[in-house]
Design a protein around this motif. Structure first.
Motif, PDB file in Angstrom:
ATOM      1  N   ARG A  46     105.760  56.582 105.899  1.00 16.17           N
ATOM      2  CA  ARG A  46     106.788  57.373 105.220  1.00 16.17           C
ATOM      3  C   ARG A  46     107.843  57.748 106.255  1.00 16.17           C
ATOM      4  NH1 ARG A  46     102.542  61.735 102.706  1.00 16.17           N
ATOM      5  NH2 ARG A  46     101.098  60.237 101.732  1.00 16.17           N
ATOM      6  N   THR A  47     108.998  58.161 105.766  1.00 15.88           N
ATOM      7  CA  THR A  47     110.069  58.522 106.701  1.00 15.88           C
ATOM      8  C   THR A  47     109.800  59.855 107.370  1.00 15.88           C
ATOM      9  OG1 THR A  47     111.309  59.507 104.871  1.00 15.88           O
ATOM     10  CG2 THR A  47     111.813  57.215 105.451  1.00 15.88           C
ATOM     11  N   SER A  48     108.955  60.690 106.750  1.00 12.87           N
ATOM     12  CA  SER A  48     108.716  62.012 107.303  1.00 12.87           C
ATOM     13  C   SER A  48     107.221  62.309 107.393  1.00 12.87           C
ATOM     14  CB  SER A  48     109.393  63.079 106.433  1.00 12.87           C
ATOM     15  OG  SER A  48     109.161  64.374 106.945  1.00 12.87           O
ATOM     16  N   SER A  49     106.775  62.674 108.576  1.00  9.97           N
ATOM     17  CA  SER A  49     105.426  63.167 108.855  1.00  9.97           C
ATOM     18  C   SER A  49     105.482  63.693 110.283  1.00  9.97           C
ATOM     19  CB  SER A  49     104.376  62.048 108.734  1.00  9.97           C
ATOM     20  OG  SER A  49     104.500  61.130 109.808  1.00  9.97           O
ATOM     21  N   GLU A  50     104.430  64.349 110.721  1.00 15.92           N
ATOM     22  CA  GLU A  50     104.456  64.852 112.094  1.00 15.92           C
ATOM     23  C   GLU A  50     104.514  63.704 113.101  1.00 15.92           C
ATOM     24  OE1 GLU A  50     102.449  69.259 111.744  1.00 15.92           O
ATOM     25  OE2 GLU A  50     101.371  67.720 112.844  1.00 15.92           O
ATOM     26  N   ASN A  76     107.978  62.306 113.101  1.00 18.38           N
ATOM     27  CA  ASN A  76     108.896  63.192 113.839  1.00 18.38           C
ATOM     28  C   ASN A  76     108.859  62.875 115.329  1.00 18.38           C
ATOM     29  OD1 ASN A  76     109.548  64.450 111.443  1.00 18.38           O
ATOM     30  ND2 ASN A  76     108.189  66.204 111.771  1.00 18.38           N
ATOM     31  N   HIS A  91     110.727  59.487 115.748  1.00 18.53           N
ATOM     32  CA  HIS A  91     112.178  59.612 115.609  1.00 18.53           C
ATOM     33  C   HIS A  91     112.816  60.238 116.857  1.00 18.53           C
ATOM     34  CE1 HIS A  91     112.000  58.208 111.596  1.00 18.53           C
ATOM     35  NE2 HIS A  91     111.568  59.319 111.026  1.00 18.53           N
TER      36      HIS A  91
END
Length: 321
Positions: A45-49, A52, A55
């Motif tokens: 997914r584009t967002s998870s810990e 992060n 990125h």
């Protein structure tokens, strides 16, 4: 009383079974816990810990939860031993993208460029602040080779605290047993997946106590181009699929996370190389299956494992010292 429920998470079918009288909501709560871990650890997914951290590679350190920090630290420590498991293999995995419609064999230069981003010693961990810093831009953590085992162990711990006496946690290839099956032998019968058949078609049966049974194989995802097959298990030194005669590796351990790590070690080092590292560890059993359908097993499970599929064979020299 047997309660069984199936769920979808971690890119697979989650199959949870308990054998003593408990509230059915404990299975649902276990599923919610699985989803909580997945939300933190996924890279799909584009967002998870973990995303992060990825990125921010080459730019910033990232503070994460205790759950994420604990597994990242363990993954980096194992990766730095350079035995075949590398949690920084993400850029190489994404380059090949095996298992997806756009999978292709990359150019040699592309592989070399991605390999330069997989050095596990280029990760800075800060225990006090619980931060993770990937020093080079483009580096990526990928916990796919360790997360299911970590989560399975967490579910077992949760069940034990809830006084569940016996049960089965099956996270699609990761089976973790709780207690005993309440039979006279007090041992579970676990089918070992045949790497050349549909799922749930075993090559043999293992009798075991409350252990973890993790199977990893080249049958799970592969790319076929010009008559040549490329599987999804990569050599972290070359950036290409591991080149040996193994079709699957099954590892029996107390902790499921250890089973996943040893499965990676087994594929990377091959049968003899793995046995050189094995050092007669009585708490770990391994079943190797080759592409020619010959099965090798460690001596400590020789009396517990029986081949039931006539396509496979176990000879005298197949029991490893």
């Amino acid at each position: 009383m047997v309660i069984n429920k199936k769920y979808r998470a971690l890119g697979t079918i989650i199959d949870l079974t308990v054998y003593n009288s408990v509230d059915e909501k404990l299975l649902d709560e276990a599923y919610e816990l699985i989803k909580e871990y997945e939300d933190k650890l996924t890279v799909n997914r584009t967002s998870s810990e973990i995303m992060n951290i990825n990125h921010a590679s080459g730019r910033d350190e990232v503070s994460v939860s205790e759950i994420s920090y604990k597994i990242v630290k363990r993954a980096i420590e194992i990766s730095q031993k350079e035995l075949g498991f590398n949690a920084l293999i993400g850029p190489v995995v994404k380059l090949w993208h095996i298992g997806f419609a756009d999978a292709e064999v990359p150019q040699t230069m592309e592989v070399a460029q991605r390999l330069a981003l997989t050095n596990p010693f280029s990760v800075v961990l800060n225990d006090k602040k619980r931060t993770v810093f990937l020093q080079k831009k483009g580096m990526e953590l990928d916990l796919g080779g360790i997360a299911k085992g970590y989560i399975a162990d967490a579910i077992k711990d949760y069940w034990i605290k809830q006084h569940i006496e016996r049960g089965i946690i099956n996270l699609g290839g990761n089976v973790l047993l709780v207690g005993d099956p309440a039979r006279e032998s007090r041992l579970w019968n676990v089918g070992i997946q045949s790497p050349f058949s549909q799922r749930n078609e075993p090559l043999g049966i293992l009798k075991t106590g409350d252990y973890s049974v993790v199977t990893s194989g080249i049958y799970e995802r592969f790319l076929k181009i010009d008559g040549k097959e490329y599987h999804h298990i990569f050599n972290p030194k070359t950036g290409y699929p591991v080149a040996n005669d193994l079709a699957s590796v099954t590892v029996i351990t107390k902790k499921s996370i250890d089973g996943e790590i040893w499965a990676s070690i087994g594929f990377y080092n091959g049968i003899r190389g793995t046995m050189n590292l094995f050092n007669r560890k009585d708490d770990i059993g391994i079943i190797f299956t080759t592409k020619s359908k010959k099965v090798y097993i460690t001596r400590n499970i020789a009396e517990s494992f029986k081949i039931t599929n006539q396509d496979y064979f176990l000879e005298a020299d197949s029991v490893l010292q």
